[in-house]
Design a protein around this motif. Structure first.
Motif, PDB file in Angstrom:
ATOM      1  N   ASP A  32       2.999  -0.669   3.868  1.00  0.00           N
ATOM      2  CA  ASP A  32       1.629  -1.142   3.743  1.00  0.00           C
ATOM      3  C   ASP A  32       0.752   0.084   3.492  1.00  0.00           C
ATOM      4  O   ASP A  32       0.402   0.814   4.430  1.00  0.00           O
ATOM      5  CB  ASP A  32       1.184  -1.861   5.029  1.00  0.00           C
ATOM      6  CG  ASP A  32       1.838  -3.215   5.191  1.00  0.00           C
ATOM      7  OD1 ASP A  32       2.003  -3.920   4.172  1.00  0.00           O
ATOM      8  OD2 ASP A  32       2.195  -3.574   6.327  1.00  0.00           O
ATOM      9  N   THR A  56      -1.012   7.046   4.486  1.00  0.00           N
ATOM     10  CA  THR A  56       0.198   6.698   5.236  1.00  0.00           C
ATOM     11  C   THR A  56       0.710   5.355   4.708  1.00  0.00           C
ATOM     12  O   THR A  56       0.098   4.774   3.810  1.00  0.00           O
ATOM     13  CB  THR A  56      -0.052   6.593   6.760  1.00  0.00           C
ATOM     14  OG1 THR A  56      -0.602   5.303   7.065  1.00  0.00           O
ATOM     15  CG2 THR A  56      -1.014   7.682   7.245  1.00  0.00           C
ATOM     16  N   ILE A  57       1.812   4.873   5.253  1.00  0.00           N
ATOM     17  CA  ILE A  57       2.318   3.594   4.729  1.00  0.00           C
ATOM     18  C   ILE A  57       2.337   2.504   5.797  1.00  0.00           C
ATOM     19  O   ILE A  57       3.147   1.601   5.744  1.00  0.00           O
ATOM     20  CB  ILE A  57       3.681   3.756   4.023  1.00  0.00           C
ATOM     21  CG1 ILE A  57       4.776   4.244   4.968  1.00  0.00           C
ATOM     22  CG2 ILE A  57       3.555   4.718   2.843  1.00  0.00           C
ATOM     23  CD1 ILE A  57       6.179   4.201   4.340  1.00  0.00           C
ATOM     24  N   GLY A  58       1.396   2.589   6.753  1.00  0.00           N
ATOM     25  CA  GLY A  58       1.228   1.466   7.677  1.00  0.00           C
ATOM     26  C   GLY A  58       1.205   1.882   9.127  1.00  0.00           C
ATOM     27  O   GLY A  58       0.287   2.562   9.564  1.00  0.00           O
ATOM     28  N   ARG A  59       2.245   1.483   9.876  1.00  0.00           N
ATOM     29  CA  ARG A  59       2.323   1.862  11.283  1.00  0.00           C
ATOM     30  C   ARG A  59       2.070   3.356  11.437  1.00  0.00           C
ATOM     31  O   ARG A  59       2.615   4.151  10.681  1.00  0.00           O
ATOM     32  CB  ARG A  59       3.736   1.590  11.827  1.00  0.00           C
ATOM     33  CG  ARG A  59       3.934   0.303  12.542  1.00  0.00           C
ATOM     34  CD  ARG A  59       5.319   0.217  13.201  1.00  0.00           C
ATOM     35  NE  ARG A  59       6.434   0.312  12.254  1.00  0.00           N
ATOM     36  CZ  ARG A  59       6.778  -0.640  11.398  1.00  0.00           C
ATOM     37  NH1 ARG A  59       6.105  -1.781  11.354  1.00  0.00           N
ATOM     38  NH2 ARG A  59       7.793  -0.469  10.567  1.00  0.00           N
ATOM     39  N   GLY A  60       1.280   3.708  12.406  1.00  0.00           N
ATOM     40  CA  GLY A  60       0.998   5.116  12.617  1.00  0.00           C
ATOM     41  C   GLY A  60      -0.288   5.564  11.955  1.00  0.00           C
ATOM     42  O   GLY A  60      -0.738   6.690  12.189  1.00  0.00           O
TER      43      GLY A  60
END
Lengths: 433, 433
Positions: A32, A56-60
């Motif tokens: 994401d 970033t690509i989502g979680r975190g």
């Protein structure tokens, strides 16, 4: 009355891209695409706001937001003009803060936070100067440019004097190259056809479209299944013909020997480069792979943590293509170091882009490189992914497979207010619907 | 009825060590030793709680807490026994989560968060087994031990089969070495005399005391001022005599050539090793320094981000001493990889410790190394700093300059409840007084 930086605000913005499998590759099946998005405000009364982000690509993304917030006390209250005049000095202040440095050093979430803040200040500086960042940089003197760079840990490969020499050698042609750039743009390649989650039919259709759109290079994700890759690369080669370059991208999937073996199974389709064949940290591994699979080129750098890694990749002759990323290392300043290192070693820079806003940012760096550093576009292409640009106030403009040079003041980093509200995590409508 | 992991809680604990200049060095003038401290609870009804932590030096400990909290959803609700039986599997789940991985990969704050959680689970596993971690590890079969390791990116230097061979070769002597360890302990060296903030008088007094206490090696911080270093190292050599090893530590202060020049000015005092002469990321730089200053040894690793870095340091012959840290790489599991790599290349491991709780943790790893991996203590010492141990429920025990083997079940990671309450940041009494 002296003007001041009055506020830094950071938001957690996420696009639910995993729902469409856009961006899927062998290591990242369901990203994401997200931005820890920074706005820096002043009391200058000119309405200029500096925008930047970590990708970033989502979680975190929330950890990333927390890291940027940890830098806010270093920024708020600074005198505006002095700060923008000496972003090299501020860079050192942020990166060498001993307590925060322990969390890297100079890598990961905290370093990406520096990137977001530094890039936002470049956006602000360029807006106030009424120029796009590429032009602002390309009009600085060689001395001003080297002052942006922290040469700590670089001097065994590149000294300040050597950097000055490179920049001075490129000075005479600057105006001519800027004019050429404004007229013809900068060459791009497209990754849009090649995501792993796409069907063969979609791959073929998008590859064909890419050629029609004027691209002379496409890229395919590989590394999940060898037989699939053989079929997909053959299909792409059949569709685009022999004159279009096909780059491959394994997204860190392999160990050293498996990378060599896998690539040998694909050599007959004449791939142009293999990107991230193994761990982005593995300088010696990349060097071993490169020796084994030449003349296929080795490309890496989008996950390169800092200039010390880029220095070593070049010293070890571990790569043919340097892939800087606009938002992973410490922003513009550290990427100026990376561009100078690449120029010193004579290796072309072909930036990583895509994600959200990475195309918008990184085009400025390649254009600066062309005008004022390497002085050439030969064998240089900027990655292009046709995705999420509609959210940007000053989106990239493509023509015939080339990036047109931005003419709007700033770093092209600003996201529309409506897009921010829609995608704020976790309470924006895109996430609650 | 199957037992479950029911809760993970993380606290921001900071000790105001900067007030005393304990821990001051050329790069870290005013650290506040801190722990992002994890407790993992279960419904097993046995009162066993798993404790672990990431070590930081102050600012940013809150980012570290946020990163650990991002791992909580991966842990809470897991079946207890299966999880503890396969910590190698859980390690892969955490480290290869594609979205969180983007924030490193495998480095910085997110990787240190993995370390805290994984080490807490080792504490829990050992408590439930009624054994100290060193013994628990040393009693596992070679097959069980290699299952702990993620060999991804290692196989060009160390395969699973090669690791098995190393462990099997060490199997016959395990019982004898465990008995020797319990009787004699494990050799240590002390850094207590050598902090940069100390006066010459304090340095001399503490160096003398170290020899009286039975240490055969001390360490001095260097790198801020050459003339100061020449005076301090000479003073230390005069005090301790020729038979005591004096290690030096530059804490990443130099570029490559300055490191070589500086060390040549100190060679006449017969230093045993120089630690972190330059960037911890600079494999090729360490190799160049090592070639230039031999026979003085090069030591590094406390900031080594992951096993890929350690692999390359060994492949490049960049170091004489591998300095693992218990809480920076991905916890016990990745340090088992690092111990196996060091054994494969025949390079001694002398762990980094100090900080808060790092001595408590890392002693277990060296003792496991002695009993079941390298099988030797030759030229191996664990760093010791006499600082903050009173806050631990099972503090290290020193005798004649040696670590006595822990006999209490667990990883010695638990901090007294009163110390936690006192030092919780920002509202604990230590911070509000």
């Amino acid at each position: 009355m002296s003007e001041t930086i009055t506020g830094v605000s950071t938001r957690d913005i996420r696009f639910p891209t995993s729902r469409e499998l856009d961006g899927s590759d062998a290591m990242n099946p369901d990203p994401d695409y997200s931005a820890a998005y920074v706005a820096i405000r002043t009391d200058a009364g000119d309405d200029a706001v500096g925008h930047g982000f970590a990708f970033t690509i989502g979680r975190g993304n929330d950890i990333q937001v927390a890291a940027i917030q940890a830098l806010e006390p270093f920024i708020v209250g600074l005198p505006l003009q002095d700060t923008l005049e000496d972003l090299g000095g501020l860079w050192r202040t942020l990166v060498h803060d001993s307590q925060l440095r322990w969390l890297g050093p100079e890598k990961g979430v905290v370093h990406m936070a520096t990137s977001a803040v530094i890039n936002a200040l470049w956006d602000l500086k360029a807006k106030r100067a009424g120029k796009p960042v590429w032009r602002l940089l390309a009009e600085m003197s060689p001395e001003q440019i080297v002052d942006l760079v922290d040469f700590r840990y670089l001097t065994d490969a590149l000294t300040r004097d050597e950097a000055l020499e490179i920049l001075r050698a490129a000075e005479p042609g600057r105006a001519q190259r800027a004019a050429h750039l404004l007229e013809h743009g900068y060459p791009a390649y497209t990754t849009s056809p090649g995501w792993l989650g796409y069907s063969d039919e979609k791959l073929a259709r998008l590859a064909e479209q890419a050629v029609k759109d004027g691209f002379t290079q496409i890229k395919l994700k590989v590394g999940a299944d060898l037989q699939d890759d053989i079929r997909r690369v053959k299909l792409a080669r059949d569709v685009v013909g022999d004159d279009i370059r096909i780059a491959l991208d394994a997204n860190q999937r392999w160990d050293v020997q498996p990378a060599i073996d896998w690539m040998r199974s694909l050599t007959s389709f004449d791939p142009w480069w293999i990107e991230e064949p193994t761990s982005p940290d593995d300088i010696l591994g990349h060097a071993a792979i490169r020796r084994a699979i030449a003349p296929v080129k080795v490309a890496t750098g989008e996950h390169g943590q800092n200039r010390v890694l880029f220095k070593q990749l070049l010293q070890a002759e571990a790569l043919d293509i340097v892939q800087i990323d606009a938002a992973r290392v410490g922003g513009v300043n550290e990427n100026v170091a990376n561009l100078l290192l690449a120029a010193k070693f004579g290796v072309p820079v072909c930036p990583h882009a895509g994600g959200v806003g990475l195309c918008e940012l990184v085009q400025h760096l390649s254009m600066f490189d062309y005008v004022a550093v390497s002085g050439t576009m030969e064998n240089r292409v900027i990655e292009y992914v046709d995705h999420l640009h509609q959210h940007f106030v000053d989106p990239v403009r493509m023509r015939d497979g080339r990036y047109l040079a931005p003419t709007t003041a700033g770093f092209s980093a600003e996201i529309h207010a409506g897009s921010l509200a829609e995608h704020e995590f976790p309470h924006g409508p895109a996430w609650t619907r």
